[in-house]
Design a protein around this motif. Structure first.
Motif, short mmCIF file in Angstrom:
data_model
loop_
_atom_site.label_atom_id
_atom_site.label_comp_id
_atom_site.label_asym_id
_atom_site.label_seq_id
_atom_site.Cartn_x
_atom_site.Cartn_y
_atom_site.Cartn_z
N GLN A 33 -85.27 -50.84 -11.92
CA GLN A 33 -84.64 -49.50 -11.43
C GLN A 33 -85.54 -48.50 -11.33
O GLN A 33 -86.31 -48.12 -12.05
N PRO B 45 -82.11 -53.04 -19.61
CA PRO B 45 -82.69 -51.27 -20.68
C PRO B 45 -81.02 -51.22 -21.67
O PRO B 45 -79.80 -51.70 -21.76
N ARG C 225 -77.80 -49.72 -22.37
CA ARG C 225 -77.24 -49.20 -21.70
C ARG C 225 -76.39 -48.25 -22.13
O ARG C 225 -75.03 -48.44 -22.62
N ILE D 174 -81.66 -44.04 -17.97
CA ILE D 174 -81.68 -44.84 -17.07
C ILE D 174 -83.29 -43.92 -16.57
O ILE D 174 -82.98 -43.74 -15.77
N CYS E 37 -85.42 -46.46 -21.29
CA CYS E 37 -84.18 -44.54 -21.06
C CYS E 37 -84.24 -43.95 -21.62
O CYS E 37 -85.47 -43.73 -22.51
#
Lengths: 258, 653
Positions: free
Chosen positions: A10, A101, A103, A109, A115
């Motif tokens: 991401q 990651p 969440r 994030i 994060c």
């Protein structure tokens, strides 16, 4: 050995993320999981691809920086260790490993597997301390602490603030983290004067940050790298209930004479 | 040449600190809030300093590159913290802690600083206990102690195997209290990339936000660096991967002298290297040496055998043999070098032959496995995770690894560098450990500097600074410093290079370990200086950083840190080359005791022990930047004058 990695990529907080699959180069089973990622990243970089961003620092399970959900489990397959203490010998040649990651709404994030956990800091800033001005402390042995209390406080104080408890919880609740902090200080005689004020302030901040409610499924305890006990949540709930009944302390107005 | 004035107060050693506190100027409470102090780092030194300065009323801005101020590498200290409380009634005192530390540092530390450290040590324990740090306790509820290397008294306070984390959480809680109260503004993900010097005074920093890539200027009335040590110059070390020298190095390039850079500590009890993919070496706490016995086989032929099959009579408990008074609790430099010797003789164990046994068999028989588990359980499980071996059943394999740097930015008694307004605390400064640090003294120094020393000594500078007079950030000095930071970023991200910063770091680490590690020689160091010079040049032209400078870019962060490590590595080799003696962690093969020396014949030291040359080298080497990385730095010397202790041959026999 070789493995295939299915990794969450991401670009930034606002971009949409997706899984990408990478084949690892030849690995040594004695590599740590993070060393495996180093090797994969070195290869990605040499190919001109952006390396996978992940959080790490001490690599000995104490700083609480590393934070990967490995095959659906925060900190990977083993009990009582962090990702950085997970070794490739725990996997088999040819495995596909899924890496995501943490969440949670309260842990936005930043990029790939990184994060932002500043919400944990803000909870502690709300009341996670004993107010003692530097230089004003009495002799350390003037406050005896029963060994059982000190040991139990230490059990709670071991929390490394990694956030795995939140990542594991279906409600993204931070109750295990907050209860460990509250219990550590609440079990010590030094922590008594602010005990109820503290629990209330920290729980209120926890709610403000957007962490979910606790339904005591125990998934947090199961993944905690320091094996913090669920009992501390019960302890915190009791203190919180007392704090609610007591209400806020009466404000004293006006100064003294002189 | 830089002007170095150590500012050591006059008078008897034991009165200096009290007298100095009284003679230092005070700042009235209404004026304190007009002073802004930047603190970089939030380990033990940075967090405790930030919290305490804010309590006093200063406006404090704290910067960390971590995502939270709780993650600095102080967190990883396992064993404990020393304090001269004498709760064990075993003969400890402030003077003994002072003496042990001076001797442990091989007579290369400043007496006045070390005495102050020993005095303040007792206050630290009080402070931490009051904060709720869950120290180990006896059944009566009072504090427990254990012994540590280089001392014959039990003065070490501890919290299971994670004393560092617990003390750091204490300092972090004090910091949080002041952040919550508005006294400290906390900047996370914020890496200091330059120091701004205005009219010769440190007045600000340039910072990159690691999440957004934004570069900002910050001005202040004083700047405090508490940014830790530089052991990652070796790449493989017990440091956290993120630990770096950048803040200190950029201050050096702005004129701060770097003191004794070659003094590094190689810790004797770490898990041996297993392969070239390795990113990190893991320490096994020195406290293990209280109950573990270190040995190798007497005969080379036995090295590959299962240790259980090697008879008691065929084992060489070499520390007990060589240093009978201290045995397995010999100081770290001595124990590390002894391990190197036995491995060099071909008696090392494990696949690589670079390892020795740390054996708990005797202790388990004497105390029972339960007691050993209670004392060291978390360390044994950590060992198991990494090696897949059960140390309750078979001895641990250990080998020395880089662990701490005694050198650092030069500071005076007030912890101020030679740049007025720039203060340096904790491992980042050079001041208290001489050429070797004793176990459980790093935590003590970090907290001493942060809670008790700086908050008092900072007034010696601020009282002469006009309240509210700090420069605006649109001054030329700020603009220029920011531009230099941007130039570096532009250069490495647009470079058409082929190698990652990590690959340079690995190569540098190997050079440093081979030539500036546990044993150093003139020819080796000269070779290293040349190799590092070449590496610096290759880095400039051939480094590759992918991705954008805006936003999180870990290779970019790494590139800046590795560039600084390369330059530092060269300085360390120059310092080691200049210091033609052996002392503490600095071992020059040319300067060691031989069987012909009277000290060896009298049984004071062993053949191969370090040989100091006090007549020529009893000084602090404070190196000054000469304006360009390829120009030889300038050596300044601060003589070490001992008023109380006689410099003598260090003996642990």
């Amino acid at each position: 050995m070789k493995v295939s990695l299915k990794v969450w990529r991401q670009k930034n907080a606002n971009a949409a993320g997706e899984f990408k699959t990478y084949a690892s180069p030849e690995l040594n089973p004695n590599m740590s999981f993070l060393e495996m990622l180093d090797v994969v990243n070195e290869e990605l970089s040499n190919r001109g691809e952006d390396p996978i961003a992940f959080d790490h620092d001490c690599r000995e399970g104490i700083c609480g920086t590393c934070s990967l959900v490995i095959d659906g489990k925060p900190h990977g397959p083993h009990k009582g260790v962090a990702t950085c203490q997970t070794y490739m010998r725990s996997f088999s040649n040819g495995d596909q490993i899924v890496i995501e990651p943490w969440r949670a709404k309260a842990f936005p994030i930043v990029k790939d597997l990184v994060c932002d956990r500043k919400s944990f800091d803000r909870i502690q800033q709300a009341g996670g301390f004993i107010s003692v001005r530097t230089g004003s402390a009495p002799d350390a042995n003037s406050i005896p602490v029963p060994k059982e209390n000190a040991d139990l406080a230490m059990d709670a104080a071991q929390c490394i603030g990694c956030g795995a408890c939140v990542a594991a919880c279906k409600n993204a609740s931070a109750m295990l983290f907050v209860s460990a902090k509250v219990s550590h200080l609440g079990l010590m005689p030094q922590g008594q004067p602010e005990r109820y004020k503290r629990v209330k302030a920290m729980v209120d901040q926890m709610d403000t940050e957007g962490f979910g409610a606790c339904t005591v499924t125990g998934s947090c305890e199961a993944v905690c790298p320091k094996e913090i006990s669920l009992d501390f949540i019960a302890r915190m709930n009791r203190d919180y209930a007392v704090a609610l009944i007591q209400g806020d302390p009466k404000q004293v107005v006006g100064g003294g004479a002189g | 040449m830089a002007t170095l004035n150590s500012q050591i107060p006059a008078g008897p050693l034991s009165d200096k600190w009290e007298k100095h506190k009284f003679s230092s100027k005070l700042i009235n409470p209404a004026n304190k809030r007009k002073y802004k102090v930047i603190v970089v780092g939030a380990g033990l030194a940075g967090a405790s300093a930030s919290a305490t300065l804010a309590e006093l009323g200063y406006e404090v801005h704290n910067f960390v590159f971590h995502d939270s101020p709780r993650r600095a590498h102080s967190v990883a200290a396992q064993g404990g913290i020393n304090a001269a409380k004498n709760y064990q009634n075993d003969g400890d005192s402030v003077h003994r802690l002072f003496y042990d530390t001076i001797k442990g540092g091989d007579y290369r530390a400043r007496e006045a600083n070390v005495h102050r450290l020993a005095e303040v040590s007792v206050n630290i324990i009080d402070q931490c206990a009051a904060q709720g740090v869950p120290f180990a306790r006896e059944y009566g509820g009072l504090l427990d102690n254990r012994s540590f290397g280089g001392a014959q008294v039990s003065r070490t306070f501890y919290a299971r195997g994670q004393t560092g984390q617990q003390l750091l959480l204490g300092a972090y809680s004090a910091l949080n209290k002041m952040i919550g109260a508005g006294g400290v503004k906390s900047y996370t993900h914020s890496e200091m990339l330059d120091l701004v010097v205005v009219d010769g005074h440190a007045k600000g920093i340039i910072v990159r936000n690691l999440q957004t890539g934004e570069i900002t200027r910050h001005s202040a009335d004083a700047v405090v660096l508490a940014t830790g040590g530089y052991g990652n110059v070796y790449n493989l070390s017990t440091y956290a991967r993120g630990s770096n020298v950048t803040a200190s190095w950029r201050a050096y390039k702005r004129g701060a002298c770097f003191g004794n850079p070659c003094y590094t500590q190689i810790h004797p009890t770490c898990i041996p290297v297993s392969g070239d993919y390795q990113s990190k070496l893991t320490l096994m706490s020195e406290s293990l040496r209280n109950d573990g016995r270190i040995w190798v086989p007497k005969r080379k032929e036995d090295c590959k055998k299962n240790p259980a099959d090697i008879a008691e009579g065929d084992r060489d408990y070499y520390l007990e043999r060589m240093y009978s008074a201290f045995g397995n609790l010999a100081p770290r430099d001595v124990a590390s070098r002894a391990a190197k010797y036995v491995c060099d003789e071909g008696r090392g164990i494990g696949d690589t032959g670079l390892g020795v046994y740390l054996d708990f068999g005797d202790s388990i028989r004497r105390l029972g496995e339960g007691k050993v588990r209670e004392r060291y359980g978390n360390l044994f499980s950590m060992y198991h995770e990494i090696t897949n071996e059960d140390a309750y059943k078979t001895p641990m394999r250990i080998y020395p690894a880089v662990h701490y740097t005694m050198g650092g930015l030069w500071v005076d008694y007030n912890l101020m560098s030679n740049i007025p307004g720039l203060f340096v605390l904790g491992e980042a400064n050079f001041s208290d450990h001489g050429a070797n640090r004793l176990g459980a003294s790093a935590l003590m120094q970090g907290l001493s500097d942060g809670y008790f020393v700086l908050p008092s000594t900072i007034t010696t500078y601020l009282a002469n600074v006009k309240a509210g007079g700090r420069p605006a950030t649109d001054r030329g000095e700020f603009k220029q410093a920011e531009e230099e930071v941007r130039n570096f970023t532009r250069r490495v991200t647009s470079n058409n290079g082929k190698r990652t910063p990590d690959s340079f770091h690995k190569q540098l680490g190997k050079i440093m370990w081979d030539y500036c590690g546990m044993a150093r020689t003139e020819t080796g160091l000269q070779k290293a200086i040349q190799l590092i010079g070449d590496l610096r040049e290759e880095f400039r032209t051939n480094v590759k950083v992918l991705g954008e400078p805006d936003g999180l870019n870990q290779p970019l962060e790494k590139a800046g840190r590795v560039a600084d490590f390369i330059e530092l590595g060269e300085l360390m080799c120059r310092d080691a080359l200049m210091r033609e003696e052996s002392c503490g962690g600095h071992f020059r093969e040319e300067y060691q005791y031989t069987p012909n020396d009277p000290e060896v014949q009298q049984g004071v030291v062993n053949t191969g022990d370090v040989k100091r040359r006090d007549d020529q080298f009893a000084f602090v080497a404070a190196w000054e930047y000469a304006g360009a990385p390829d120009k030889a730095p300038i050596l300044n010397k601060e003589p070490l004058i001992y008023e109380e202790v006689k410099m003598s041959t260090r003996s642990y026999k």
